[in-house]
Design a protein around this motif. Structure first.
Motif, mmCIF file in Angstrom:
data_model
loop_
_atom_site.group_PDB
_atom_site.id
_atom_site.type_symbol
_atom_site.label_atom_id
_atom_site.label_comp_id
_atom_site.label_asym_id
_atom_site.label_seq_id
_atom_site.Cartn_x
_atom_site.Cartn_y
_atom_site.Cartn_z
ATOM 1 N N ASN A 47 0.821 -1.213 0.000
ATOM 2 C CA ASN A 47 0.000 0.000 0.000
ATOM 3 C C ASN A 47 0.853 1.259 0.000
ATOM 4 O O ASN A 47 1.925 1.292 0.609
ATOM 5 C CB ASN A 47 -0.874 0.068 1.265
ATOM 6 C CG ASN A 47 -1.727 -1.155 1.474
ATOM 7 O OD1 ASN A 47 -2.851 -1.249 0.992
ATOM 8 N ND2 ASN A 47 -1.199 -2.125 2.218
ATOM 9 N N LEU A 48 0.349 2.282 -0.662
ATOM 10 C CA LEU A 48 0.868 3.635 -0.516
ATOM 11 C C LEU A 48 -0.239 4.474 0.115
ATOM 12 O O LEU A 48 -1.314 4.617 -0.470
ATOM 13 C CB LEU A 48 1.250 4.237 -1.869
ATOM 14 C CG LEU A 48 2.622 3.938 -2.449
ATOM 15 C CD1 LEU A 48 2.792 4.679 -3.773
ATOM 16 C CD2 LEU A 48 3.731 4.334 -1.482
ATOM 17 N N TYR A 49 0.016 5.009 1.309
ATOM 18 C CA TYR A 49 -0.957 5.871 1.970
ATOM 19 C C TYR A 49 -0.695 7.322 1.592
ATOM 20 O O TYR A 49 0.462 7.782 1.625
ATOM 21 C CB TYR A 49 -0.879 5.697 3.486
ATOM 22 C CG TYR A 49 -1.527 4.426 3.975
ATOM 23 C CD1 TYR A 49 -2.829 4.421 4.452
ATOM 24 C CD2 TYR A 49 -0.830 3.217 3.945
ATOM 25 C CE1 TYR A 49 -3.430 3.250 4.891
ATOM 26 C CE2 TYR A 49 -1.423 2.045 4.377
ATOM 27 C CZ TYR A 49 -2.716 2.067 4.847
ATOM 28 O OH TYR A 49 -3.305 0.903 5.274
ATOM 29 N N CYS A 50 -1.753 8.019 1.237
ATOM 30 C CA CYS A 50 -1.647 9.426 0.873
ATOM 31 C C CYS A 50 -2.070 10.303 2.056
ATOM 32 O O CYS A 50 -2.984 9.958 2.800
ATOM 33 C CB CYS A 50 -2.530 9.737 -0.330
ATOM 34 S SG CYS A 50 -2.047 8.846 -1.833
ATOM 35 N N ASP A 51 -1.409 11.423 2.195
ATOM 36 C CA ASP A 51 -1.706 12.331 3.297
ATOM 37 C C ASP A 51 -1.240 13.719 2.902
ATOM 38 O O ASP A 51 -0.669 13.920 1.821
ATOM 39 C CB ASP A 51 -1.010 11.855 4.570
ATOM 40 C CG ASP A 51 -1.777 12.228 5.841
ATOM 41 O OD1 ASP A 51 -2.427 13.293 5.843
ATOM 42 O OD2 ASP A 51 -1.716 11.459 6.816
ATOM 43 N N LEU A 73 -3.378 3.587 -2.106
ATOM 44 C CA LEU A 73 -3.196 2.865 -3.355
ATOM 45 C C LEU A 73 -2.734 1.465 -2.988
ATOM 46 O O LEU A 73 -1.753 1.311 -2.255
ATOM 47 C CB LEU A 73 -2.154 3.582 -4.216
ATOM 48 C CG LEU A 73 -1.870 3.023 -5.594
ATOM 49 C CD1 LEU A 73 -3.122 3.020 -6.462
ATOM 50 C CD2 LEU A 73 -0.757 3.842 -6.258
ATOM 51 N N ARG A 74 -3.443 0.442 -3.471
ATOM 52 C CA ARG A 74 -3.195 -0.935 -3.025
ATOM 53 C C ARG A 74 -2.926 -1.863 -4.193
ATOM 54 O O ARG A 74 -3.583 -1.800 -5.240
ATOM 55 C CB ARG A 74 -4.393 -1.441 -2.226
ATOM 56 C CG ARG A 74 -4.409 -2.944 -1.969
ATOM 57 C CD ARG A 74 -5.435 -3.340 -0.949
ATOM 58 N NE ARG A 74 -5.038 -2.910 0.390
ATOM 59 C CZ ARG A 74 -5.672 -3.286 1.506
ATOM 60 N NH1 ARG A 74 -6.717 -4.082 1.436
ATOM 61 N NH2 ARG A 74 -5.247 -2.869 2.682
ATOM 62 N N SER A 83 0.358 -2.830 -14.409
ATOM 63 C CA SER A 83 -0.527 -3.717 -13.652
ATOM 64 C C SER A 83 -1.748 -2.957 -13.141
ATOM 65 O O SER A 83 -1.707 -1.744 -12.902
ATOM 66 C CB SER A 83 0.217 -4.311 -12.457
ATOM 67 O OG SER A 83 1.323 -5.080 -12.866
ATOM 68 N N LYS A 84 -2.832 -3.706 -12.936
ATOM 69 C CA LYS A 84 -4.034 -3.134 -12.331
ATOM 70 C C LYS A 84 -3.856 -3.082 -10.812
ATOM 71 O O LYS A 84 -3.403 -4.044 -10.193
ATOM 72 C CB LYS A 84 -5.265 -3.982 -12.677
ATOM 73 C CG LYS A 84 -5.602 -4.016 -14.173
ATOM 74 C CD LYS A 84 -6.109 -2.697 -14.674
ATOM 75 C CE LYS A 84 -6.817 -2.812 -16.018
ATOM 76 N NZ LYS A 84 -6.100 -3.555 -17.048
ATOM 77 N N VAL A 85 -4.236 -1.958 -10.229
ATOM 78 C CA VAL A 85 -4.163 -1.754 -8.788
ATOM 79 C C VAL A 85 -5.474 -1.114 -8.337
ATOM 80 O O VAL A 85 -6.331 -0.763 -9.155
ATOM 81 C CB VAL A 85 -2.970 -0.844 -8.405
ATOM 82 C CG1 VAL A 85 -1.652 -1.515 -8.756
ATOM 83 C CG2 VAL A 85 -3.079 0.516 -9.086
ATOM 84 N N PHE A 86 -5.641 -0.964 -7.024
ATOM 85 C CA PHE A 86 -6.839 -0.347 -6.466
ATOM 86 C C PHE A 86 -6.484 0.989 -5.815
ATOM 87 O O PHE A 86 -5.551 1.067 -5.017
ATOM 88 C CB PHE A 86 -7.491 -1.244 -5.414
ATOM 89 C CG PHE A 86 -8.061 -2.520 -5.962
ATOM 90 C CD1 PHE A 86 -9.184 -2.503 -6.776
ATOM 91 C CD2 PHE A 86 -7.475 -3.742 -5.661
ATOM 92 C CE1 PHE A 86 -9.708 -3.681 -7.282
ATOM 93 C CE2 PHE A 86 -8.002 -4.921 -6.158
ATOM 94 C CZ PHE A 86 -9.117 -4.888 -6.976
ATOM 95 N N LEU A 87 -7.246 2.014 -6.143
ATOM 96 C CA LEU A 87 -7.161 3.292 -5.435
ATOM 97 C C LEU A 87 -8.444 3.395 -4.625
ATOM 98 O O LEU A 87 -9.546 3.326 -5.194
ATOM 99 C CB LEU A 87 -7.048 4.445 -6.424
ATOM 100 C CG LEU A 87 -6.781 5.840 -5.843
ATOM 101 C CD1 LEU A 87 -5.535 5.859 -4.978
ATOM 102 C CD2 LEU A 87 -6.673 6.877 -6.955
ATOM 103 N N GLU A 88 -8.324 3.524 -3.305
ATOM 104 C CA GLU A 88 -9.511 3.398 -2.471
ATOM 105 C C GLU A 88 -9.565 4.403 -1.328
ATOM 106 O O GLU A 88 -8.545 4.801 -0.768
ATOM 107 C CB GLU A 88 -9.629 1.977 -1.916
ATOM 108 C CG GLU A 88 -8.442 1.500 -1.105
ATOM 109 C CD GLU A 88 -8.552 0.033 -0.713
ATOM 110 O OE1 GLU A 88 -9.053 -0.769 -1.529
ATOM 111 O OE2 GLU A 88 -8.131 -0.317 0.402
ATOM 112 N N ILE A 89 -10.791 4.789 -1.029
ATOM 113 C CA ILE A 89 -11.095 5.628 0.125
ATOM 114 C C ILE A 89 -11.632 4.719 1.220
ATOM 115 O O ILE A 89 -12.531 3.916 0.977
ATOM 116 C CB ILE A 89 -12.156 6.691 -0.207
ATOM 117 C CG1 ILE A 89 -11.684 7.602 -1.342
ATOM 118 C CG2 ILE A 89 -12.466 7.540 1.030
ATOM 119 C CD1 ILE A 89 -12.774 8.567 -1.819
#
Length: 264
Positions: A47-51, A73-74, A83-89
């Motif tokens: 994961n990449l955590y955004c802040d 971002l996971r 590659s396909k990844v997930f961007l999620e709230i």
């Protein structure tokens, strides 16, 4: 198509190695192992955590407000740029967790986060979630701040999901999912994080298991733990560089998965 919206309650428990082995064996009598676990034992989530630049979201989260939210971002394993990844709230209100996510290619996701411009419409995207993320990116002026990866075992039964995470590692440098899942350990060796996730009440058999092994829910956040110990990152990076004489640190995970095709 993968599920893109989740609403559920989550409880977290910290286990030692002996308790993990005992509880995991009991749970597998009542639940089904994730298909990828059946083949590989564990799979890796990165994961990449955004802040904000001053860590506003995690600071607010640690103050235990009624409502909190985060953007991450996971990927499963170490993705490539296409590659396909997930961007999620992920939002939490009075204990109820709501997760909303969309699929993007990794390069699309990076560009979306960095430029804060809605990407060109693609069939694999959830446009409603894209719009919500776009608003959040502008509202807080978010950027990637921390990388967190871990190895997971997951079990399912009806609407109940239980996961075991170990080998949690993190870094605040070299922030790219495609750059490897190495980093400093976040928990002591042999510690496990168990998460119980359910849409409704817990089944009585699970309540009995928790009682038998004297397991009590605790407040734990991987990102929160990382933030509270982030000053250790610099020292860890220096020590690792000394070990490899300036070369890149190798992956800490013994369960490397290049990419998990099935959605979780």
């Amino acid at each position: 198509m993968s599920i893109e919206v989740f609403n559920r309650y989550e409880k977290k428990f910290l286990l030692d190695q002996q308790t993990y082995e005992a509880v995991s064996a009991v749970l597998q009598e009542q639940m089904t192992l994730d298909a990828y676990n059946q083949a590989n034992g564990f799979y890796t989530i990165s994961n990449l955590y955004c802040d904000t630049v001053d860590d506003a979201l995690i600071k607010k989260s640690l103050s235990k407000p009624i409502y909190k939210e985060k953007l991450r971002l996971r990927a499963y394993g170490i993705p490539e740029l296409e590659s396909k990844v997930f961007l999620e709230i992920k939002k939490k209100y009075q204990g109820l967790v709501n997760k909303r996510r969309t699929t993007l290619e990794l390069t699309e996701a990076y560009q979306f986060i960095n430029d804060k411009v809605i990407p060109e419409k693609k069939p694999y995207q959830n446009r409603q979630v894209i719009n919500e993320i776009h608003f959040m990116l502008h509202q807080y002026k978010l950027k990637p701040m921390v990388y967190i990866a871990y190895d997971r075992k997951a079990l399912f039964a009806d609407d109940l999901r239980i996961t075991f995470d170990t080998n949690i590692r993190t870094r605040r440098y070299d922030l790219g999912l495609e750059r490897g899942d190495y980093g400093r350990p976040l928990l002591a060796k042999g510690q496990w994080l168990m998460e119980v996730k359910a849409e409704k009440t817990l089944p009585m058999w699970l309540v009995r298991v928790l009682s038998e092994y004297k397991l009590y829910a605790t407040s734990f956040s991987k990102y929160g733990k990382e933030f509270l110990t982030k000053d250790e990152d610099y020292k860890y990076q220096i020590e690792e560089k000394k070990k490899v004489k300036g070369e890149k640190v190798t992956c800490l995970s013994p369960y490397l998965v290049q990419q998990q095709q099935a959605a979780r």
